[in-house]
Write an enzyme that holds these catalytic residues in place. Structure first.
Site, mmCIF file in Angstrom:
data_model
loop_
_atom_site.group_PDB
_atom_site.id
_atom_site.type_symbol
_atom_site.label_atom_id
_atom_site.label_comp_id
_atom_site.label_asym_id
_atom_site.label_seq_id
_atom_site.Cartn_x
_atom_site.Cartn_y
_atom_site.Cartn_z
ATOM 1 N N CYS A 45 0.821 -1.220 0.000
ATOM 2 C CA CYS A 45 0.000 0.000 0.000
ATOM 3 C C CYS A 45 0.853 1.268 0.000
ATOM 4 C CB CYS A 45 -0.908 -0.016 1.207
ATOM 5 S SG CYS A 45 -1.586 -1.655 1.535
ATOM 6 N N CYS B 255 -14.249 0.739 4.884
ATOM 7 C CA CYS B 255 -13.137 0.210 4.089
ATOM 8 C C CYS B 255 -12.905 1.086 2.860
ATOM 9 C CB CYS B 255 -13.447 -1.201 3.591
ATOM 10 S SG CYS B 255 -13.987 -2.349 4.885
ATOM 11 N N SER B 256 -11.640 1.260 2.482
ATOM 12 C CA SER B 256 -11.340 1.946 1.226
ATOM 13 C C SER B 256 -11.678 1.004 0.067
ATOM 14 C CB SER B 256 -9.871 2.368 1.180
ATOM 15 O OG SER B 256 -9.027 1.264 1.402
ATOM 16 N N ILE C 144 -11.821 -0.911 -3.790
ATOM 17 C CA ILE C 144 -10.978 -1.641 -4.746
ATOM 18 C C ILE C 144 -11.016 -0.807 -6.023
ATOM 19 C CG2 ILE C 144 -10.791 -3.744 -6.111
ATOM 20 C CD1 ILE C 144 -12.237 -5.033 -3.546
ATOM 21 N N HIS D 158 -8.429 3.198 -3.181
ATOM 22 C CA HIS D 158 -7.026 2.914 -2.840
ATOM 23 C C HIS D 158 -6.374 2.024 -3.885
ATOM 24 C CE1 HIS D 158 -3.426 2.016 -0.755
ATOM 25 N NE2 HIS D 158 -3.842 1.037 0.007
#
Lengths: 174, 389
Positions: B86, B209-210, B212, B335
């Protein structure tokens, strides 16, 4: 960006059969290769098959190592011994895989994942494990869980832990 | 060591893109070259590519020369691809900084890119799970959401952080992302939408959640002496820090205080000659709502354990200080692993250049960018200044 039509020019064509379903190959199924030809820590898996949960401990500096290793991360010695770990542990934190499982685990969801504390004679050891036999909603921090050995169809083995609803934890629910 | 400047930055739309890995690189390159003057691709002597998993998501290896080809660059000094999950994008920026600082490169390009949306979702999730220790952690089904869920549960248990605190992080991300046309999720959400979104890994829900996300971003770096050939408004790299502890979850000291983040922050502040209170605004790695809470604490922006209350009280919003994640965060932007660190740098550059929409414009001379990677066992920080150091 369409090509300009070129008229009835003969081109070769062939239809190919659709690609078949590809089985998840080794190294995409997450379970490690376990035999002596693949890994220096093959005794871990042999012990597990025998019902023993073990790891390496450095005979030179005394460090208890997790995961099992070939070289001590503290003093770099290769003089390591296999030692028995407790097969009962205490839940330090837990959650569940509810959505978004990796390949091969789609049929298992939801399943519980936890960090479990093992009280070894050398130092506390905290390890991540899947927990069978209980739903996250039934668990608390501090629950007791026991080792469970998984036999894979291809002869490999692995470990999980198993719990039961409402067994002793006093901590936070999910 | 030479002082290093960032003179331009470009950005693709983030989202579920109808574009390949290579096309995203092309788009980011075009936007980046458009942001500077007097520079053509052939004048770039070094390329640093941040790309986490092209081998898995795009089935493509040896991506640095491939990216150079897509960009029209023919590197004659340095050509590297950076993988730090990341934090791959920031890793590439740090390498470009080193190379210019030591005089090896003169004009360097950084491109961060990830193409994550592929037809088979479990295949994608497998690739994400092997960011953790595949044989010992991933094998139990752990990937990023369960790991950060464990952190959230412990933070709630130890410090009394609440569901409402997590929600406030997401609401703030939405308010900023709504001002950002490049965001994957450029809209605001209600408390109810966040708290009733589907469960992923308790206590985390979908909106914790970030995303996909596919996307890319680029930067041009050069020495401070040459910066004004390419722009009137360069920004400067003032300091940096990076640290790691353990990889297997067993070897992490704590789930709720990220020790290597504290090490990296200490070194970043030391090398920049500043303290945490000197930071005017920051881009931090809110891959999950709980991450922003812990990072806000461990960067020293508030007292340990009070991150949730600090964010809920608006102190990281417009009018507070430091303002955190004006870009919309990873939560709002999505992300794309390799692109995120570069996108953060572009936001900071555009903030200094007063090129962002007025609703999210902040004042200030010093900004911090933070990325964590994997199970928060590695942390990378860069400190950027509007003026030379």
């Amino acid at each position: 960006m369409s090509p300009t039509p070129t008229g009835p020019v003969a081109v070769f064509r062939e239809s190919l059969a659709p690609r078949g379903q590809i089985d998840v190959p080794y190294l995409l199924d997450f379970y490690p290769l376990q035999s002596e030809e693949h890994t220096r820590i093959h005794p871990f898996f042999k012990h597990l098959r025998e019902g023993r949960f073990t790891t390496t401990r450095c005979k030179a500096c005394g460090e208890l190592l997790w995961q099992p290793r070939a070289v001590c991360s503290k003093c770099l010695s290769e003089d390591l011994e296999w030692v028995e770990l407790p097969t009962e542990g205490t839940v330090y934190a837990f959650t569940a895989m509810v959505r978004g499982p990796p390949l091969g685990m789609e049929a298992d969801i939801p399943f519980v994942i936890a960090l479990v504390d093992l009280d070894t004679q050398w130092r506390p050891l905290r390890l991540l494990t899947r927990i069978d036999g209980v739903q996250a909603g039934e668990m608390r921090i501090g629950d007791k869980v026991r080792l469970k050995i998984i036999n894979l169809a291809d002869g490999r083995v692995f470990y999980r832990f198993t719990g039961q609803a409402g067994n002793a934890g006093q901590g936070t629910k999910r | 060591m030479r002082q290093v400047a960032i003179v331009g930055g470009g950005h693709t739309k983030f989202g579920v893109r109808k574009a390949t890995w290579k096309e995203l690189v092309q788009e980011a390159g075009k936007a980046t070259f458009a942001s500077v003057r007097n520079l053509t691709p052939r004048m770039v002597d070094s390329l640093f590519v941040g790309a986490a998993e092209p081998e898995r998501f795009a089935f493509q290896s040896h991506v640095a020369p491939l990216a150079a080809e897509q960009l029209g660059i023919t590197p004659t000094r340095v050509l590297q691809r950076h993988e730090l999950a990341c934090a791959s994008g920031q890793s590439a920026i740090r390498a470009a900084w080193m190379s210019i600082a030591m005089g090896l490169s003169d004009v360097a390009m950084v491109v961060g890119v990830e193409k994550m949306n592929i037809p088979n979702l479990p295949e994608l999730q497998s690739s994400m799970a092997c960011v953790l220790d595949r044989e010992w952690d991933g094998v139990h089904g752990a990937s990023a959401p369960p790991f950060f869920a464990l952190c959230a549960q412990r933070h709630m248990h130890e410090y009394g952080t609440t569901r409402e605190h997590l929600t406030e992080v997401r609401l703030k991300a939405g308010r900023f992302a709504a001002t950002n046309p490049n965001a994957h999720f450029a809209k605001t959400f209600t408390k109810e939408q966040v708290e009733k979104s589907v469960e992923i890994s308790p206590p985390l829900r979908l909106l914790d959640c970030s995303g996909i996300t596919d996307g890319a971003a680029g930067l041009i770096l050069t020495s401070a002496e040459r910066a004004r050939e390419f722009t009137d408004t360069p920004m400067y790299i003032h300091g940096t820090g990076q640290a790691s502890q353990g990889h297997n979850l067993s070897n992490m000291e704590s789930l709720t205080t990220w020790t290597p983040l504290k090490w990296a922050a200490k070194e970043a502040y030391r090398s920049a000659g500043i303290r945490s209170r000197d930071i005017d605004f920051a881009e931090v790695h809110d891959c999950f709502t709980i991450s922003e809470i812990i990072v806000t604490e461990d960067l020293g922006f508030c007292e340990k354990g009070k991150g949730g209350a600090h964010i809920a009280s608006g102190q990281t919003d417009i009018g507070g200080r430091p303002v955190v994640n004006t870009r919309g965060g990873l939560l709002g932007m999505g992300h794309p692993l390799g692109a995120t660190g570069v996108s953060q740098a572009v936001e900071i550059l555009w903030q200094f250049q007063k090129k962002v929409p007025p609703k999210r414009q902040v004042e200030g001379d010093l900004a911090l960018a933070h990325n964590l990677s994997g199970s928060a066992n590695a942390h990378s920080i860069l400190i950027y200044g509007r003026r030379p150091k």
